[in-house]
Scaffold this active site. Structure first.
Site, PDB file in Angstrom:
ATOM      1  N   ARG A  35      -4.860 -15.431 -53.910  1.00  0.00           N
ATOM      2  CA  ARG A  35      -4.494 -14.109 -53.388  1.00  0.00           C
ATOM      3  C   ARG A  35      -5.664 -13.431 -52.679  1.00  0.00           C
ATOM      4  O   ARG A  35      -5.455 -12.610 -51.782  1.00  0.00           O
ATOM      5  CB  ARG A  35      -3.984 -13.219 -54.512  1.00  0.00           C
ATOM      6  CG  ARG A  35      -2.600 -13.632 -54.948  1.00  0.00           C
ATOM      7  CD  ARG A  35      -2.134 -12.806 -56.102  1.00  0.00           C
ATOM      8  NE  ARG A  35      -0.709 -13.005 -56.310  1.00  0.00           N
ATOM      9  CZ  ARG A  35      -0.068 -12.595 -57.392  1.00  0.00           C
ATOM     10  NH1 ARG A  35      -0.720 -11.981 -58.362  1.00  0.00           N
ATOM     11  NH2 ARG A  35       1.222 -12.794 -57.499  1.00  0.00           N
ATOM     12  N   LYS A 201      18.007 -19.361 -65.616  1.00  0.00           N
ATOM     13  CA  LYS A 201      19.206 -18.564 -65.849  1.00  0.00           C
ATOM     14  C   LYS A 201      20.000 -18.193 -64.604  1.00  0.00           C
ATOM     15  O   LYS A 201      19.429 -17.820 -63.589  1.00  0.00           O
ATOM     16  CB  LYS A 201      18.810 -17.283 -66.575  1.00  0.00           C
ATOM     17  CG  LYS A 201      18.314 -17.575 -67.969  1.00  0.00           C
ATOM     18  CD  LYS A 201      18.164 -16.328 -68.777  1.00  0.00           C
ATOM     19  CE  LYS A 201      17.952 -16.696 -70.238  1.00  0.00           C
ATOM     20  NZ  LYS A 201      17.473 -15.576 -71.008  1.00  0.00           N
ATOM     21  N   GLY A 357       7.992 -17.568 -58.182  1.00  0.00           N
ATOM     22  CA  GLY A 357       7.170 -18.060 -59.271  1.00  0.00           C
ATOM     23  C   GLY A 357       7.083 -19.536 -59.555  1.00  0.00           C
ATOM     24  O   GLY A 357       6.136 -20.209 -59.129  1.00  0.00           O
ATOM     25  N   GLY A 380       8.312 -12.169 -57.285  1.00  0.00           N
ATOM     26  CA  GLY A 380       9.477 -11.288 -57.409  1.00  0.00           C
ATOM     27  C   GLY A 380       9.815 -10.563 -56.116  1.00  0.00           C
ATOM     28  O   GLY A 380      10.994 -10.317 -55.811  1.00  0.00           O
TER      29      GLY A 380
HETATM   30  P1  AMP Z   1      13.161 -19.138 -63.635  1.00  0.00           P
HETATM   31  O1  AMP Z   1      12.030 -18.239 -64.031  1.00  0.00           O
HETATM   32  O2  AMP Z   1      14.517 -18.597 -63.897  1.00  0.00           O
HETATM   33  O3  AMP Z   1      12.995 -19.711 -62.238  1.00  0.00           O
HETATM   34  O4  AMP Z   1      13.057 -20.380 -64.631  1.00  0.00           O
HETATM   35  C1  AMP Z   1      11.983 -21.263 -64.671  1.00  0.00           C
HETATM   36  C2  AMP Z   1      12.011 -21.991 -65.984  1.00  0.00           C
HETATM   37  O5  AMP Z   1      13.236 -22.660 -66.126  1.00  0.00           O
HETATM   38  C3  AMP Z   1      10.942 -23.041 -66.148  1.00  0.00           C
HETATM   39  O6  AMP Z   1      10.047 -22.628 -67.131  1.00  0.00           O
HETATM   40  C4  AMP Z   1      11.695 -24.284 -66.588  1.00  0.00           C
HETATM   41  O7  AMP Z   1      11.107 -24.962 -67.663  1.00  0.00           O
HETATM   42  C5  AMP Z   1      13.027 -23.726 -67.021  1.00  0.00           C
HETATM   43  N1  AMP Z   1      14.090 -24.740 -66.914  1.00  0.00           N
HETATM   44  C6  AMP Z   1      14.429 -25.468 -65.842  1.00  0.00           C
HETATM   45  N2  AMP Z   1      15.410 -26.331 -66.150  1.00  0.00           N
HETATM   46  C7  AMP Z   1      15.711 -26.135 -67.455  1.00  0.00           C
HETATM   47  C8  AMP Z   1      16.651 -26.748 -68.335  1.00  0.00           C
HETATM   48  N3  AMP Z   1      17.454 -27.716 -67.934  1.00  0.00           N
HETATM   49  N4  AMP Z   1      16.703 -26.281 -69.605  1.00  0.00           N
HETATM   50  C9  AMP Z   1      15.866 -25.286 -70.004  1.00  0.00           C
HETATM   51  N5  AMP Z   1      14.967 -24.691 -69.212  1.00  0.00           N
HETATM   52  C10 AMP Z   1      14.882 -25.103 -67.945  1.00  0.00           C
END
Ligand code: AMP
Length: 400
Positions: A35, A201, A357, A380
């Site tokens: 950064r 999620k 991220g 974000g």
């Molecule tokens: P996000 O912040 O929503 O982009 O989520 C990123 C996180 O999702 C990472 O830490 C991954 O380890 C987790 N992730 C990706 N695929 C899976 C999965 N199949 N089951 C559980 N966690 C997951």
């Protein structure tokens, strides 16, 4: 609003909001200066014209008062290294003290003054007007180059713009390139446009999926969120991550995609595990037939081939979110293969942007950062930009 490239900074004090919220180790040394080095072009442009620079940023999450470990003083060696020792760097140990105002008033051409952490004042995050007005005293011209905080309506990122005339405020080069690259994906799109979405999620990604259903030709969904889609379609997903309260949302997205003629591709197979650990027993299963007691932690080979084919026939690629639990070596194949496919498509002339991220962490970790067209520093803020939200840091300057 000024045009940064054409504005004459000679003899002016430029007050620049930067995002120097960098990681520090136990010894308070900067561990990743991305950064800081990103702002080098902006700083050099002003300093070489005979302008001076007042830098302001936040660092970490202080509780609203001074805390030694969050002092911006710790980043001075890294800033000096990035600048190559060419310019003198002064430090103001309180961003709005009389002493700080005297320091910025006495700045000579080519000099830099770094202000102490803005978040040592709770007024910063509250967007307090009196605080913003005080900060504004530090500069003749205000430059916002902090894309990473552009989605916050804080004193230094948005409110402060009120205290500068239209011809005395604008965006720096970091902000300019973040916006230009995002717009190349969203507005000046070369088709086909594939958006690859992953991560944990569905709930955090609904708005971006909805927006991309308006913009993209193909949407690939992987990662934990794909099991909510699989369950919504009637599949068995074992103990995979599922958001029960989003099953309807997932069904609605699939219907919307059909109605709009967008190809929404979901995984067909998964690498499954008998528990959430790198040492778990692994096997491959069809995505709609994951046995009880097993969970999907990565996309499988068939899915990789299908996603790779879609990526290679696209001209514009947006990637947000990993395809699996890439932090664990045994479940990083899918994410790595997607990064490779994006790099291959980029080598063939596609424009690729990685934003948000964890996918940024993944391309850096796997060494693909210089094989994609653009890696956003935005996190974000980039996600919100893609969701179509107006970012306060941009609106405060651009829409007046
Ligand atoms: P996000 O912040 O929503 O982009 O989520 C990123 C996180 O999702 C990472 O830490 C991954 O380890 C987790 N992730 C990706 N695929 C899976 C999965 N199949 N089951 C559980 N966690 C997951």
């Amino acid at each position: 609003m000024i045009n940064f490239q054409h504005y004459s900074f000679g003899g002016k004090r430029a007050l620049i909001r930067v995002d120097y919220n960098v990681p520090l180790d136990d010894q308070l040394h900067v561990t990743d200066d991305t950064r800081i080095s990103a702002t080098l072009g902006t700083l050099n442009h002003i300093l070489r014209q005979g302008g001076s620079v007042v830098l302001m940023s936040h660092l970490g999450r202080p509780k609203g008062g001074p805390e030694g470990k969050f002092s911006l003083r710790h980043i001075i060696p890294a800033l000096r290294a990035v600048l190559g020792g060419e310019h003198e760097i002064q430090f103001a140990d309180d961003c709005i003290s009389e002493r700080a105002f005297a320091q910025s008033a006495a700045l000579q051409p080519g000099q830099i003054l770094l202000l102490e952490n803005l978040r040592f004042y709770k007024e910063e995050e509250k967007g307090d007007e009196a605080f913003a007005e005080k900060l504004a005293r530090h500069g003749d011209v205000y430059i916002n180059d902090a894309f990473g905080t552009a989605h916050r309506a804080h004193a230094s990122t948005a409110v402060i713009a009120r205290y500068f005339a239209d011809d005395a405020k604008g965006f720096g080069l970091v902000m300019g390139s973040e916006i230009a690259n995002a717009d190349r994906v969203l507005e000046h799109t070369e088709r086909p446009f594939v958006a690859i979405l992953g991560g944990a999620k569905v709930s955090g990604k609904i708005m971006i999926i909805e927006r991309l259903l308006e913009k993209a030709d193909i949407i690939l969904i992987g990662g934990g969120m794909s099991y909510t889609f699989a369950k919504a379609a009637g599949g068995s997903v074992g103990t995979s991550m599922v958001e029960e309260d989003r099953l309807d949302t997932a069904r609605r997205m699939v219907e919307l995609a059909k109605a709009k003629g967008v190809a929404l591709l979901l995984p067909i197979d998964s690498v499954i595990a008998d528990n959430f650990s790198n040492d778990a027993t692994r096997k491959v299963a069809s995505n709609d037939a994951i046995p009880d007691g097993w969970m999907g932690l990565d996309i499988g080979e068939k899915t990789i081939a299908r996603f790779r084919e879609a990526i290679l026939r696209s001209r514009t690629i947006l990637w947000n979110g990993p395809m699996g639990v890439f932090e664990m070596p045994n479940f990083q194949q899918g994410t790595m293969a997607i990064a490779q496919a994006i790099a291959d498509a980029t080598a063939k002339g596609a424009f690729s942007l990685v934003g948000g991220g964890d996918s940024v962490a993944a391309v850096n970790q796997f060494g693909f950062a210089d094989q994609v067209s653009y890696v956003s520093t935005g996190g974000g803020a980039m996600l919100e930009y893609f969701e179509g939200k107006e970012l306060p840091g941009i609106a405060a300057i651009a829409s007046q």
